[in-house]
Design a protein around this motif. Structure first.
Motif, mmCIF file in Angstrom:
data_model
loop_
_atom_site.group_PDB
_atom_site.id
_atom_site.type_symbol
_atom_site.label_atom_id
_atom_site.label_comp_id
_atom_site.label_asym_id
_atom_site.label_seq_id
_atom_site.Cartn_x
_atom_site.Cartn_y
_atom_site.Cartn_z
ATOM 1 N N SER A 1 36.448 5.557 -2.464
ATOM 2 C CA SER A 1 37.840 5.414 -2.914
ATOM 3 C C SER A 1 38.032 4.349 -3.987
ATOM 4 O O SER A 1 39.131 3.843 -4.171
ATOM 5 C CB SER A 1 38.764 5.106 -1.727
ATOM 6 N N GLN A 2 36.965 3.978 -4.654
ATOM 7 C CA GLN A 2 37.076 3.028 -5.763
ATOM 8 C C GLN A 2 36.527 3.665 -7.031
ATOM 9 O O GLN A 2 35.578 4.441 -6.976
ATOM 10 C CB GLN A 2 36.289 1.758 -5.477
ATOM 11 N N LEU A 3 37.154 3.306 -8.165
ATOM 12 C CA LEU A 3 36.635 3.735 -9.455
ATOM 13 C C LEU A 3 35.836 2.586 -10.046
ATOM 14 O O LEU A 3 36.366 1.495 -10.237
ATOM 15 C CB LEU A 3 37.776 4.110 -10.411
ATOM 16 N N PHE A 4 34.556 2.815 -10.311
ATOM 17 C CA PHE A 4 33.702 1.813 -10.920
ATOM 18 C C PHE A 4 33.634 2.088 -12.417
ATOM 19 O O PHE A 4 33.259 3.183 -12.833
ATOM 20 C CB PHE A 4 32.310 1.841 -10.297
ATOM 21 N N LEU A 5 34.021 1.089 -13.207
ATOM 22 C CA LEU A 5 34.092 1.251 -14.658
ATOM 23 C C LEU A 5 32.857 0.708 -15.351
ATOM 24 O O LEU A 5 32.249 -0.258 -14.893
ATOM 25 C CB LEU A 5 35.305 0.486 -15.219
ATOM 26 N N GLY A 6 32.529 1.319 -16.502
ATOM 27 C CA GLY A 6 31.497 0.778 -17.381
ATOM 28 C C GLY A 6 32.037 -0.455 -18.080
ATOM 29 O O GLY A 6 33.171 -0.877 -17.851
ATOM 30 N N SER A 7 31.260 -1.026 -18.964
ATOM 31 C CA SER A 7 31.648 -2.275 -19.628
ATOM 32 C C SER A 7 32.681 -2.078 -20.734
ATOM 33 O O SER A 7 33.273 -3.030 -21.205
ATOM 34 C CB SER A 7 30.409 -2.956 -20.203
ATOM 35 N N GLY A 8 32.896 -0.826 -21.158
ATOM 36 C CA GLY A 8 33.918 -0.549 -22.167
ATOM 37 C C GLY A 8 33.356 -0.484 -23.577
ATOM 38 O O GLY A 8 32.414 -1.189 -23.918
ATOM 39 N N THR A 9 33.947 0.402 -24.392
ATOM 40 C CA THR A 9 33.589 0.539 -25.804
ATOM 41 C C THR A 9 34.871 0.473 -26.612
ATOM 42 O O THR A 9 35.759 1.307 -26.433
ATOM 43 C CB THR A 9 32.880 1.878 -26.070
ATOM 44 N N ARG A 10 34.973 -0.519 -27.478
ATOM 45 C CA ARG A 10 36.178 -0.682 -28.300
ATOM 46 C C ARG A 10 36.026 0.156 -29.560
ATOM 47 O O ARG A 10 35.090 -0.048 -30.340
ATOM 48 C CB ARG A 10 36.377 -2.156 -28.646
ATOM 49 N N LEU A 11 36.949 1.106 -29.751
ATOM 50 C CA LEU A 11 36.934 1.970 -30.929
ATOM 51 C C LEU A 11 38.055 1.566 -31.867
ATOM 52 O O LEU A 11 39.203 1.418 -31.444
ATOM 53 C CB LEU A 11 37.104 3.435 -30.519
ATOM 54 N N ARG A 12 37.690 1.362 -33.135
ATOM 55 C CA ARG A 12 38.685 1.053 -34.162
ATOM 56 C C ARG A 12 38.489 2.061 -35.285
ATOM 57 O O ARG A 12 37.390 2.191 -35.844
ATOM 58 C CB ARG A 12 38.507 -0.372 -34.666
ATOM 59 N N VAL A 13 39.560 2.780 -35.615
ATOM 60 C CA VAL A 13 39.514 3.802 -36.664
ATOM 61 C C VAL A 13 40.213 3.247 -37.904
ATOM 62 O O VAL A 13 41.345 2.773 -37.824
ATOM 63 C CB VAL A 13 40.190 5.109 -36.195
ATOM 64 N N VAL A 14 39.511 3.313 -39.042
ATOM 65 C CA VAL A 14 40.068 2.810 -40.310
ATOM 66 C C VAL A 14 39.983 3.915 -41.357
ATOM 67 O O VAL A 14 39.164 4.830 -41.261
ATOM 68 C CB VAL A 14 39.305 1.554 -40.802
ATOM 69 N N ASP A 15 40.839 3.811 -42.377
ATOM 70 C CA ASP A 15 40.838 4.820 -43.445
ATOM 71 C C ASP A 15 39.580 4.733 -44.303
ATOM 72 O O ASP A 15 39.023 5.741 -44.719
ATOM 73 C CB ASP A 15 42.082 4.668 -44.333
ATOM 74 N N VAL A 16 39.141 3.501 -44.580
ATOM 75 C CA VAL A 16 37.950 3.309 -45.413
ATOM 76 C C VAL A 16 37.030 2.312 -44.724
ATOM 77 O O VAL A 16 37.466 1.215 -44.358
ATOM 78 C CB VAL A 16 38.333 2.782 -46.815
ATOM 79 N N LEU A 17 35.781 2.712 -44.552
ATOM 80 C CA LEU A 17 34.806 1.807 -43.946
ATOM 81 C C LEU A 17 34.422 0.723 -44.956
ATOM 82 O O LEU A 17 34.291 1.005 -46.150
ATOM 83 C CB LEU A 17 33.550 2.576 -43.530
ATOM 84 N N PRO A 18 34.255 -0.510 -44.492
ATOM 85 C CA PRO A 18 33.838 -1.571 -45.422
ATOM 86 C C PRO A 18 32.423 -1.313 -45.923
ATOM 87 O O PRO A 18 31.597 -0.741 -45.215
ATOM 88 C CB PRO A 18 33.899 -2.842 -44.563
ATOM 89 N N LEU A 19 32.162 -1.725 -47.162
ATOM 90 C CA LEU A 19 30.822 -1.565 -47.737
ATOM 91 C C LEU A 19 29.873 -2.541 -47.061
ATOM 92 O O LEU A 19 30.256 -3.656 -46.722
ATOM 93 C CB LEU A 19 30.858 -1.845 -49.240
ATOM 94 N N PRO A 20 28.607 -2.117 -46.860
ATOM 95 C CA PRO A 20 27.649 -3.062 -46.268
ATOM 96 C C PRO A 20 27.410 -4.213 -47.232
ATOM 97 O O PRO A 20 27.457 -4.025 -48.450
ATOM 98 C CB PRO A 20 26.370 -2.215 -46.090
ATOM 99 N N PRO A 21 27.179 -5.414 -46.692
ATOM 100 C CA PRO A 21 26.956 -6.565 -47.584
ATOM 101 C C PRO A 21 25.703 -6.363 -48.413
ATOM 102 O O PRO A 21 24.706 -5.849 -47.928
ATOM 103 C CB PRO A 21 26.808 -7.747 -46.620
ATOM 104 N N LYS A 22 25.785 -6.757 -49.705
ATOM 105 C CA LYS A 22 24.625 -6.622 -50.592
ATOM 106 C C LYS A 22 23.585 -7.664 -50.210
ATOM 107 O O LYS A 22 23.921 -8.790 -49.879
ATOM 108 C CB LYS A 22 25.036 -6.834 -52.053
ATOM 109 N N ALA A 23 22.331 -7.240 -50.290
ATOM 110 C CA ALA A 23 21.240 -8.180 -50.018
ATOM 111 C C ALA A 23 21.161 -9.162 -51.175
ATOM 112 O O ALA A 23 21.050 -8.760 -52.324
ATOM 113 C CB ALA A 23 19.926 -7.425 -49.868
ATOM 114 N N THR A 24 21.271 -10.431 -50.845
ATOM 115 C CA THR A 24 21.232 -11.437 -51.909
ATOM 116 C C THR A 24 19.791 -11.825 -52.173
ATOM 117 O O THR A 24 19.019 -12.053 -51.240
ATOM 118 C CB THR A 24 22.033 -12.687 -51.508
ATOM 119 N N GLN A 25 19.454 -11.868 -53.465
ATOM 120 C CA GLN A 25 18.108 -12.277 -53.853
ATOM 121 C C GLN A 25 18.146 -13.723 -54.312
ATOM 122 O O GLN A 25 19.100 -14.154 -54.952
ATOM 123 C CB GLN A 25 17.598 -11.405 -54.990
ATOM 124 N N GLU A 26 17.096 -14.419 -53.985
ATOM 125 C CA GLU A 26 16.987 -15.816 -54.402
ATOM 126 C C GLU A 26 16.702 -15.829 -55.901
ATOM 127 O O GLU A 26 15.824 -15.105 -56.370
ATOM 128 C CB GLU A 26 15.839 -16.481 -53.640
#
Length: 192
Positions: A105-130
């Motif tokens: 009679s108990q519901l055991f929950l997982g740890s949860g997954t936070r979903l965020r939906v955006v219109d445009v995904l951010p660009l991955p950060p550029k690899a900086t060269q020394e």
């Protein structure tokens, strides 16, 4: 009541997805069960919403006003894992998703997954060269490197210290014998 527990392992913890895209949430089940429930906690509406229940035979029961085109369940034949597929993503899908099993009679929950939906995904950060330096580099020859390391290296001084210690310990009986011989000679000379 709801209980978070170790019977379920849910991944990933966070998802950032694009509008009209799709995503998947995984739930690993570490205990026998009759089926898996999926819920969504909406921060905006401040409520838990029942999405879908999938029994071990693969039959799904959907919550009120929940689209079967949007949510689908996929499980393994051994029933040890289950995943929730969400398609046609929109901002209204934002929230924290939980997989759940029912026991005693108990519901055991997982740890949860936070979903965020955006219109445009951010660009991955550029690899900086020394930046390439025009300063002359200091070249270290093998002899120099050995000279810098060699004297202080534990590979050198530990065996050396051990050898010296063994040598000193082996000299103790010899020194004691010499002391006794010297003492005997001294006694003989003073008796005469």
């Amino acid at each position: 009541g709801f209980c978070t527990n170790l019977f379920l392992s849910q991944t990933p913890g966070n998802i950032l997805a694009q509008t009209n895209g799709k995503t998947e949430i995984f739930c690993e089940l570490k205990r026998e069960h009759t089926g898996v429930y999926w819920y969504r906690w909406s921060q905006k509406r401040q409520n838990f919403e029942f999405l879908v229940f999938s029994n071990i035979l693969g039959k799904a029961i959907y919550g009120t006003n929940i689209s079967q085109d949007k949510f689908s369940i996929h499980g393994t034949s051994a029933h040890s894992s289950c995943s929730l597929h969400i398609s046609h993503l929109h901002a209204s899908d934002n929230g924290t998703y939980y997989c759940s099993i029912s026991q005693s009679s108990q519901l055991f929950l997982g740890s949860g997954t936070r979903l965020r939906v955006v219109d445009v995904l951010p660009l991955p950060p550029k690899a900086t060269q020394e930046p390439i330096s025009k300063k002359p580099r200091k070249h270290i020859t093998k002899r120099k490197a050995a000279g810098e390391k060699g004297a202080c290296s534990p590979l050198v001084w530990v065996p050396l210290a051990t050898s010296v210690l063994v040598l000193l310990l082996s000299l103790i009986p010899t020194a004691y014998r010499l002391y006794r011989i010297r003492r005997r000679l001294w006694l003989r000379i003073h008796r005469q």
